[in-house]
Write a protein that holds these residues in place. Structure first.
Motif, PDB file in Angstrom:
ATOM      1  N   LYS A 179      -9.323  -1.301  -1.325  1.00 46.06           N
ATOM      2  CA  LYS A 179      -8.236  -1.930  -1.490  1.00 46.06           C
ATOM      3  C   LYS A 179      -8.357  -3.570  -1.797  1.00 46.06           C
ATOM      4  CE  LYS A 179      -7.206  -3.092   3.239  1.00 46.06           C
ATOM      5  NZ  LYS A 179      -6.225  -2.869   4.496  1.00 46.06           N
ATOM      6  N   ARG A 209       0.862  -1.091  -0.261  1.00 45.27           N
ATOM      7  CA  ARG A 209      -0.123  -0.109   0.026  1.00 45.27           C
ATOM      8  C   ARG A 209       0.770   1.253   0.018  1.00 45.27           C
ATOM      9  NH1 ARG A 209      -4.942  -0.440  -1.474  1.00 45.27           N
ATOM     10  NH2 ARG A 209      -5.554   1.281  -0.229  1.00 45.27           N
ATOM     11  N   TRP A 216      -4.757   0.027  -8.858  1.00 41.81           N
ATOM     12  CA  TRP A 216      -3.690   1.505  -8.862  1.00 41.81           C
ATOM     13  C   TRP A 216      -3.895   2.325 -10.083  1.00 41.81           C
ATOM     14  CZ3 TRP A 216      -2.702   3.369  -4.325  1.00 41.81           C
ATOM     15  CH2 TRP A 216      -2.451   2.429  -3.499  1.00 41.81           C
ATOM     16  N   ARG A 244       1.295   6.866  -6.614  1.00 39.57           N
ATOM     17  CA  ARG A 244       0.125   7.945  -7.006  1.00 39.57           C
ATOM     18  C   ARG A 244       0.741   9.205  -6.963  1.00 39.57           C
ATOM     19  NH1 ARG A 244      -5.269   7.911  -3.545  1.00 39.57           N
ATOM     20  NH2 ARG A 244      -6.440   9.496  -4.930  1.00 39.57           N
ATOM     21  N   GLY A 296       2.223   1.783  -3.415  1.00 36.49           N
ATOM     22  CA  GLY A 296       1.256   2.119  -4.318  1.00 36.49           C
ATOM     23  C   GLY A 296       1.001   3.669  -3.937  1.00 36.49           C
ATOM     24  N   GLN A 297       0.676   4.001  -2.726  1.00 34.32           N
ATOM     25  CA  GLN A 297       0.389   5.366  -2.463  1.00 34.32           C
ATOM     26  C   GLN A 297       1.641   6.332  -3.011  1.00 34.32           C
ATOM     27  OE1 GLN A 297      -2.232   6.714  -1.955  1.00 34.32           O
ATOM     28  NE2 GLN A 297      -3.725   5.108  -1.132  1.00 34.32           N
TER      29      GLN A 297
END
Length: 310
Positions: free
Chosen positions: A241, A89, A215, A96, A92-93
């Motif tokens: 998620k 996570r 994502w 992003r 992924g963030q």
């Protein structure tokens, strides 16, 4: 051809640059908000990851007391899986955040190119006003009004079409998530009825694909929300998620766990389907608005041509 044609062209171009500046300003504000949100999420996840890593280290260094509530190996596998899920996570963030920051830099650069449009447009409008007051042609003022209305309609139509295209891209991306979750749901059903290790492998492969697709879909949804802001719609669509944790299959592979995983995959698919339905609804709204704006544009163009041919 009227004496206003050349000036109308200049005003139309200047107004387009003004509208572009307004659009870019809205996009910049939306991006800034998205970046702030992701930064908060990332900070929270990083704190959670640090805690998960500390728990893993404590368990690795633990002795007798680590086995009071299960074997040390079982608990260690579970803690490592939890930490890895959070680490994914975080990654992924972070990715992003990089995407959004790059989009903001591009938007700010474009905004700098049209920063002084207000003064240019006001000067052209004042010049046109003087010409209209000096004109003896009664069609002049009406043609000027039509040109201004037509410019507004054309810009509105283009912005709605851009939003619709962004929505279509988001719909395709969310559809990929649903397809991967559908594969995971099928493998999970097989697992519930005794698919064993092969079913687990297939299921996790689909879940990893769904997580990666999610994502990309979230990036498309972020872009869609910015385009919607351009046409006056505020929306913050978020995908759930995708749980890719695997420790339960390794340690607790039984019917109850398999059924729990299956139900969780089904719920995730339902939540993603809700986002897909929302996109479809927005696309319907945008399509109807594009059709109405196109009709207005055609009617104004026809009226203008009739005046010029009179």
């Amino acid at each position: 051809m009227t004496s206003f044609d050349a000036l109308d062209g200049e005003i139309r171009d200047a107004r387009e640059r003004t509208r572009r500046r307004e659009r870019l300003t809205r996009q910049s504000a939306t991006l800034t908000g998205q970046i702030d949100e992701v930064a908060r999420l990332l900070a929270e996840l990083e704190r959670q990851l640090a805690k998960e890593d500390r728990d893993v280290v404590k368990l690795e260094q633990g002795g007798f007391f680590a086995s009071l509530f299960g074997t040390k190996e079982e608990r260690l596998a579970r803690e490592r899986a939890e930490a890895e899920a959070v680490r994914q996570r975080v990654h992924g963030q972070r990715t992003r955040l990089e995407w959004l920051t790059a989009d903001l830099r591009t938007t700010e650069a474009s905004l700098a190119e049209v920063a002084n449009t207000d003064g240019e447009l006001n000067g052209l409008l004042a010049r046109k006003e003087r010409m209209l007051l000096d004109s003896d042609d009664p069609r002049g003022r009406e043609l000027a009004e039509i040109a201004e209305r037509l410019a507004h309609v054309e810009v509105d139509l283009r912005e709605h079409e851009e939003a619709r295209h962004a929505g279509m891209a988001a719909a395709n991306a969310v559809g990929q998530v649903l397809r991967s979750l559908g594969g995971a749901r099928g493998a999970s059903t097989w697992d519930v009825f005794g698919g064993g290790g092969i079913a687990d492998m297939v299921e996790h492969g689909h879940l990893r694909n769904a997580d990666q697709a999610a994502w990309q879909a979230q990036r498309a949804l972020d872009a869609f929300s910015r385009e919607l802001a351009d046409v006056g719609v505020t929306a913050h669509p978020r995908l759930p998620k995708v749980d890719t944790r695997w420790f339960a299959d390794v340690i607790f592979d039984n019917f109850i766990v398999d059924m729990y995983k299956h139900q969780k995959i089904v719920r995730t698919g339902q939540e993603v389907q809700e986002v897909a339905r929302w996109i479809d609804g927005m696309l319907g709204h945008l399509g109807a608005r594009c059709a109405e704006l196109a009709r207005q544009r055609d009617a104004l163009a026809t009226h203008r041509e009739n005046l010029l041919e009179t």
